[in-house]
Design an enzyme around this catalytic site. Structure first.
Site, short mmCIF file in Angstrom:
data_model
loop_
_atom_site.label_atom_id
_atom_site.label_comp_id
_atom_site.label_asym_id
_atom_site.label_seq_id
_atom_site.Cartn_x
_atom_site.Cartn_y
_atom_site.Cartn_z
N CYS A 71 4.52 -7.51 2.43
CA CYS A 71 3.59 -8.14 1.49
C CYS A 71 4.35 -8.97 0.46
CB CYS A 71 2.74 -7.09 0.78
SG CYS A 71 1.33 -6.53 1.73
N CYS B 187 16.12 23.24 9.89
CA CYS B 187 15.46 23.73 8.67
C CYS B 187 13.94 23.74 8.82
CB CYS B 187 15.81 22.85 7.47
SG CYS B 187 17.54 22.87 7.04
N HIS B 188 13.40 22.75 9.49
CA HIS B 188 11.95 22.56 9.48
C HIS B 188 11.26 23.14 10.70
CE1 HIS B 188 12.34 20.12 5.93
NE2 HIS B 188 13.19 19.32 6.53
N CYS C 290 17.41 13.98 3.18
CA CYS C 290 17.66 15.15 4.05
C CYS C 290 18.80 14.86 5.02
CB CYS C 290 16.42 15.47 4.86
SG CYS C 290 15.35 16.67 4.09
N CYS D 160 16.97 18.04 12.29
CA CYS D 160 15.88 18.24 11.32
C CYS D 160 15.24 19.60 11.56
CB CYS D 160 14.82 17.15 11.47
SG CYS D 160 15.43 15.47 11.28
N CYS E 152 -0.88 -7.19 -5.92
CA CYS E 152 -1.41 -6.42 -4.79
C CYS E 152 -2.93 -6.38 -4.89
CB CYS E 152 -0.88 -4.99 -4.81
SG CYS E 152 0.89 -4.85 -5.03
N CYS F 36 -5.43 -9.18 -3.40
CA CYS F 36 -5.76 -9.14 -1.98
C CYS F 36 -6.44 -7.84 -1.58
CB CYS F 36 -4.51 -9.32 -1.13
SG CYS F 36 -3.87 -10.99 -1.16
N HIS F 37 -6.01 -6.74 -2.17
CA HIS F 37 -6.43 -5.44 -1.63
C HIS F 37 -7.48 -4.72 -2.48
CE1 HIS F 37 -3.57 -5.96 1.55
NE2 HIS F 37 -2.62 -6.19 0.68
#
Lengths: 259, 187
Positions: free
Chosen positions: A220, A73-74, A108, A70, A171, A174-175
């Site tokens: 979930c 490139c990074h 990637c 990785c 979702c 609950c959230h």
């Protein structure tokens, strides 16, 4: 003396009971704090940070047929990726698609590093966690500008409010509506107030696992008896984008430490 | 050797101390038959997120239907309720106790506290302690468990009977668990 082998077993049981007793506490924030202190005292480092360090090693390690890591490139230790997670999920030109952290890393690894059949295993999650930590301390800043980002955000919002499956859950129920309250002993995060996207990937002390946001979403769905979307499925990306956008302004602090 | 025994003994005491509050035995999970397992595997995410008309009506940020639709919605949902063939709305409370706790069946403790011995109960739904002393309408309890949307449009409480998670007889058992004076809920 022959019974000596029982000792570690019993110690394990005692530990389990202590854990259980702690789990009975009313105040969940207090419980998280205590667990954190306990682990820090015992190990000197939180498990999530161990994973992140492991991720750093893997990030710098050559994998796949292209002879690249990785960091090819990074930059060494991902120095060109600082702040990148604050803008994710986002549209990527080379993919011509919107990708979340998991999907981007997979792309990637397969396209540029020549890794075949990337699996969503602990090593993979460790890399994802390490990449996320490179944005620690920065505010979440997801923009929805590209038409594909808009489309994905709308899909995510739709899923967020959709009452589905045998449990008739969404979702949002609950959230949003009941956020901050408990299902069994699990406190439900509130997506907007708690800026949820800022602390994932996270280490979950209740099951001793490292989870990315995709794992959380899949978990979930599993709990509401809906077959979870496979990893890297558009639904994971759509919901991640929705939640990340709603978390804008929150300070990123990964890996999170959650129940 | 003796030292080790003492050590072991003290550890056992230590290990048992925090669990003196007895917990009810976890409900036994029914083993899924191989066939049932296969069927479970067959559904995909896309299939599972297909909505019925009522679910579609409830899928909005307000989390409910518009005021002019409420009466029709409740009426439609009431039509979905089926009753046990023997007509008994109150079954066996002991079976109901198991079903109430079983995560694959009622899973009621996820949101409701009821038996004070069960500490791991959620607080999304109202506390059901002494429910039978407060509520005498058995039919209401049965119907509410069978299809909560027949009383509150888009309620968070899932429609256990409509989705076949609980059979009419099983719902009657849970009704008994909530109403029976012998049940730990009302003791």
């Amino acid at each position: 003396m022959r019974r000596l082998w029982l000792l570690p077993l019993l110690m394990g049981a005692a530990g389990g009971v202590v854990f259980y007793a702690l789990a009975q506490q009313e105040n969940p924030a207090e419980e998280v704090k205590k667990q954190k202190e306990m682990l820090l005292k015992e190990m000197g480092i939180l498990p999530g940070d161990v994973y992140a360090e492991q991720g750093r090693d893997l990030f710098n390690k050559v994998m796949g047929t292209a002879g690249k890591s990785c960091s090819s490139c990074h930059g060494q230790d991902g120095r060109y990726l600082k702040g990148s997670y604050a803008h994710m999920p986002r549209y990527y030109k080379d993919m011509d698609a919107v990708a979340d952290l998991d999907t981007r890393i997979k792309y990637c690894m397969e396209k540029y590093m020549g890794v075949k059949e990337v699996k969503h295993d602990t090593n993979f999650k460790s890399i994802a966690t390490f990449v996320a930590t490179l944005s620690n301390g920065m505010p979440m800043d997801v923009k929805i500008e590209n038409p594909k980002e808009k489309e994905m955000y709308e899909k995510g919002k739709q899923l967020w409010y959709a009452r589905v499956g045998k449990m008739d859950f969404s979702c949002a129920i609950c959230h949003d509506t009941f956020g901050g309250q408990r299902i069994r002993l699990q406190t439900l995060a509130r997506v907007k107030q708690d800026k949820v996207a800022t602390h994932w990937p996270a280490y979950r002390f209740s099951n001793d696992q490292l989870w990315t946001m995709e794992d959380r979403i899949r978990g979930c769905y599993n709990q509401i008896r809906v077959t979870p979307p496979p990893h890297f499925h558009w639904a994971n990306i759509a919901l991640s984008l929705y939640m990340a956008y709603e978390s804008n302004g929150g300070i990123i602090e990964t890996p999170g430490f959650v129940r | 050797m003796k030292n080790y025994l003492v050590l072991l003994g003290s550890m056992v005491v230590f290990a048992c101390a925090p669990t003196q509050q007895e917990k009810p035995k976890p409900a036994e999970l029914p083993k899924p038959t191989p066939q049932a397992k296969q069927e479970e595997k067959k559904t995909t995410f896309e299939e599972d997120i297909k909505q019925d008309p009522a679910q579609k009506m409830c899928s909005n940020p307000q989390g409910t239907v518009s005021a002019d639709m409420v009466a029709k919605f409740l009426e439609e949902q009431k039509k979905l309720i089926k009753y046990p063939p023997n007509g008994k709305l109150v079954g066996d409370w002991k079976k109901g106790e198991q079903l109430f706790a079983n995560p694959r069946k009622g899973n009621c403790y996820a949101c409701h506290c009821a038996d004070p011995k069960e500490l791991a109960c959620g607080n999304i739904g109202p506390i059901l302690r002494h429910y039978g002393k407060r509520q005498s309408d058995v039919k209401y309890t049965y119907e509410k468990i069978y299809n909560s949307w027949a009383y509150v449009p888009c309620s968070i409480m899932y429609r256990a009977g409509v989705h076949g998670i609980l059979t009419p007889e099983e719902i009657a058992d849970i009704t008994a668990y909530l109403h029976s004076p012998e049940s730990p809920v009302n003791k």
